[in-house]
Structure formats: structure tokens, C-alpha cells
Design a protein around this motif. Structure first.
Motif, short mmCIF file in Angstrom:
data_model
loop_
_atom_site.label_atom_id
_atom_site.label_comp_id
_atom_site.label_asym_id
_atom_site.label_seq_id
_atom_site.Cartn_x
_atom_site.Cartn_y
_atom_site.Cartn_z
N GLY A 132 0.98 -1.16 0.07
CA GLY A 132 0.03 -0.06 0.04
C GLY A 132 0.80 1.24 -0.04
N SER A 133 1.93 1.21 0.77
CA SER A 133 2.99 2.44 0.71
C SER A 133 3.48 2.66 -0.62
CB SER A 133 3.92 2.25 1.95
OG SER A 133 4.88 1.26 1.68
N LEU A 134 3.54 1.58 -1.32
CA LEU A 134 4.08 1.93 -2.86
C LEU A 134 3.68 3.14 -3.50
CD1 LEU A 134 4.85 -1.51 -4.13
CD2 LEU A 134 6.53 -0.23 -3.48
N LEU A 135 2.18 3.40 -3.39
CA LEU A 135 1.42 4.23 -3.84
C LEU A 135 1.98 5.73 -3.57
CD1 LEU A 135 -2.06 3.10 -3.06
CD2 LEU A 135 -0.95 2.92 -5.29
N PHE A 136 2.59 5.67 -2.29
CA PHE A 136 3.19 7.27 -1.86
C PHE A 136 4.50 7.31 -1.87
CE2 PHE A 136 -0.69 5.82 0.44
CZ PHE A 136 -1.36 7.02 0.30
N ALA A 137 5.29 6.20 -2.78
CA ALA A 137 6.76 6.32 -2.90
C ALA A 137 7.08 7.61 -3.96
CB ALA A 137 7.30 5.09 -3.30
N ARG A 138 7.97 8.29 -3.68
CA ARG A 138 8.27 9.44 -4.50
C ARG A 138 9.61 9.40 -5.10
NH1 ARG A 138 3.81 9.11 -4.46
NH2 ARG A 138 1.98 10.74 -3.83
N THR A 142 13.15 4.88 -3.20
CA THR A 142 12.27 4.65 -2.37
C THR A 142 11.34 3.56 -2.58
OG1 THR A 142 12.12 6.71 -1.78
CG2 THR A 142 10.20 5.34 -0.80
N LEU A 143 11.11 3.34 -4.04
CA LEU A 143 10.45 2.17 -4.59
C LEU A 143 11.12 0.96 -4.24
CD1 LEU A 143 7.59 1.74 -6.20
CD2 LEU A 143 8.97 1.85 -8.32
N THR A 144 12.31 0.85 -4.88
CA THR A 144 13.22 -0.25 -4.73
C THR A 144 13.15 -0.86 -3.34
OG1 THR A 144 14.40 0.43 -6.50
CG2 THR A 144 15.32 -1.23 -5.34
N ALA A 145 13.62 -0.03 -2.23
CA ALA A 145 13.61 -0.40 -1.19
C ALA A 145 12.35 -0.92 -0.35
CB ALA A 145 13.92 0.76 -0.11
N VAL A 146 11.07 -0.26 -0.73
CA VAL A 146 9.86 -1.03 -0.19
C VAL A 146 9.77 -2.43 -0.95
CG1 VAL A 146 7.48 -0.70 -0.22
CG2 VAL A 146 9.02 1.22 0.26
N VAL A 147 9.74 -2.51 -2.26
CA VAL A 147 9.62 -3.72 -3.04
C VAL A 147 10.41 -4.77 -2.40
CG1 VAL A 147 9.99 -4.74 -5.20
CG2 VAL A 147 9.02 -2.46 -5.20
N LEU A 148 11.59 -4.48 -2.11
CA LEU A 148 12.77 -5.58 -1.73
C LEU A 148 12.13 -5.93 -0.24
CD1 LEU A 148 16.26 -4.18 -2.87
CD2 LEU A 148 14.98 -6.19 -3.61
N ALA A 149 11.89 -4.85 0.52
CA ALA A 149 11.25 -5.44 2.12
C ALA A 149 9.99 -6.21 1.84
CB ALA A 149 11.12 -4.21 2.75
#
Length: 236
Positions: A132-138, A142-149
Motif C-alpha cells: 500500500g505504501s508503494l502508492l506514496f513512494a516518491r 524508495t520504490l526499490t527499498a519498499v519492494v525488496l522489503a
């Protein structure tokens, strides 16, 4: 139906068997300690602490009526989250304050839940929050870090079994607790104008050291909570 059954099986309470011994918990604790103390490893896992820090700002802000518009985890592992609302007032102060305590609070909660049998459910909730937080990655970083986690948590949830899920939840909780101390130490020793304590000082007139002290008290309380859980853990 088979897929739904598999998903449900991974949500139902399922704790590691006491007969499996304490090896998985000891391994999780050792991995978390290694991650925080070895610089080469810390630079790779620190984004997890930063993500929780920034989502702490966002969640508290939204609970108090502010609008979350995005967050960034920078290449230097710093970050910032943006919530829209009144420039001053309790909501702005509380959302600004929430960042540094967030990893410690979530970390202690994860340590508690690691031995409860609900580690699988915790990982699933974590994956959903991260997606859900991917929608707010700017930013791409950031996108890469969240996807990996999210990918790590999702893989362990699906393939890791009760031991893998409990181990990741325990290791992640300890990592967040220790990482909270490292982040606090960094801001106390070399804070910059736009760091949270300085922003809080500008918003309230109270000195930055007072806000750092409040962070320290919360992180210390959460560390004590986590330590008590570990001392009472049935596998240790």
C-alpha cells in the motif's frame, strides 16, 4: 480453492514447536545484531528502519486528520514524509515527533508477536502495508527499498514455515529496536536544521535536546519491553 486453503493455513496461529529448540531464535538475534554492528551490512538493512520511521510520521499524521501525500528514502538512507494539514498545532507536532519512536515501538511489538504463533499473520499484514505504501513512494530508490522489503517478507511468509516466519519477525523486531538507537545516536550527535528535533523546536519553542530526551525515553521503554519478552520466551 487450494490456493485459498494454503493462504488460510499461513494465517492461522502456528508457533514453532518447542521440540525444535532455540536455534532459530538464537539465529534471528545473532543476525539482527550482526546487521546493526557491521557497517557493510548496516548500510544495506538501514532502509528498513528508515521506512518504518517515515511511515510512523505518516500513520500518526493520518490518525490526527492530516493527509499523507508521499515519502522518500534517500540514497544516503535518510528520508522524509510529507503530510498536509495545518502548519502548526498538535497534529503537526505529533506527526513530526512520531518518526524516531516508531521503529522501537514496532520492533518491541514484533518481538512480542514472534513467540505468539501469529508471525505468519504479522508478515502478511506487513506485506500489505508495504504494498500500500508503494502508492506514496516518491523516488526510484524508495520504490526499490519498499519492494525488496515486501518481497522478503512475502517469500518467508509463503515458503518459510512457522520457524521462518517467527525468525524473521523476531529478527526484524530486534533490528528495528537496535536501529532506533542508531538513528537516535546519529541525530543527537550530528543533527541538522531540518531533522525532526530541530523542526519540533521551531514548532513548539521547546529545545531540541528535550525532544531527543523524549525519543530516548520511549526507545528505552520499548527496549525494556523487548528484553522482558526475550527473558520469558519459552524457547530461550
Amino acid at each position: 480453492m487450494d490456493v485459498l486453503s494454503e493462504v488460510w493455513a499461513r494465517i492461522l496461529p502456528q508457533a514453532p514447536d518447542v521440540q525444535d529448540g532455540p536455534w532459530w531464535a538464537c539465529a534471528a538475534l545473532a543476525a539482527a545484531l550482526l546487521a546493526v554492528t557491521v557497517p557493510m551490512v548496516w548500510t544495506r538493512v538501514r532502509p528498513a528502519v528508515t521506512i518504518v520511521h517515515e511511515l510512523g510520521h505518516a500513520i500518526v499524521g493520518m490518525l490526527l486528520g492530516r493527509r499523507f501525500t508521499g515519502f522518500v528514502v534517500s540514497a544516503d538512507m535518510s528520508g522524509h514524509a510529507v503530510t498536509v494539514g495545518p502548519r502548526r498545532g498538535f497534529g503537526r507536532v505529533a506527526s513530526t515527533w512520531a518518526g524516531y519512536p516508531a521503529p522501537a515501538v514496532i520492533g518491541a511489538l514484533l518481538v512480542q508477536l514472534a513467540f505468539s504463533g501469529f508471525a505468519g499473520l504479522v508478515l502478511l499484514v506487513g506485506v500489505l502495508v508495504l504494498l500500500g505504501s508503494l502508492l506514496f513512494a516518491r523516488s526510484l530508490h524508495t520504490l526499490t527499498a519498499v519492494v525488496l522489503a515486501a518481497a522478503l517478507a512475502g517469500a518467508v511468509w509463503w515458503w518459510g514455515g512457522p520457524i521462518g516466519a517467527a525468525g524473521l519477525v523476531l529478527g526484524g523486531g530486534v533490528l528495528l529496536l537496535l536501529g532506533a538507537w542508531r538513528h537516535l545516536g546519529a541525530v543527537m550527535s550530528g543533527g541538522r536544521r531540518h531533522d525532526d528535533p530541530q523542526q519540533l523546536a521551531e514548532l513548539t519553542g521547546a529545545p531540541a535536546w528535550l525532544w531527543n530526551g523524549s525519543f530516548l525515553l520511549v526507545i528505552a521503554a520499548c527496549t525494556g519491553w523487548g528484553a522482558l519478552v526475550l527473558m520469558d520466551a519459552p524457547l530461550l
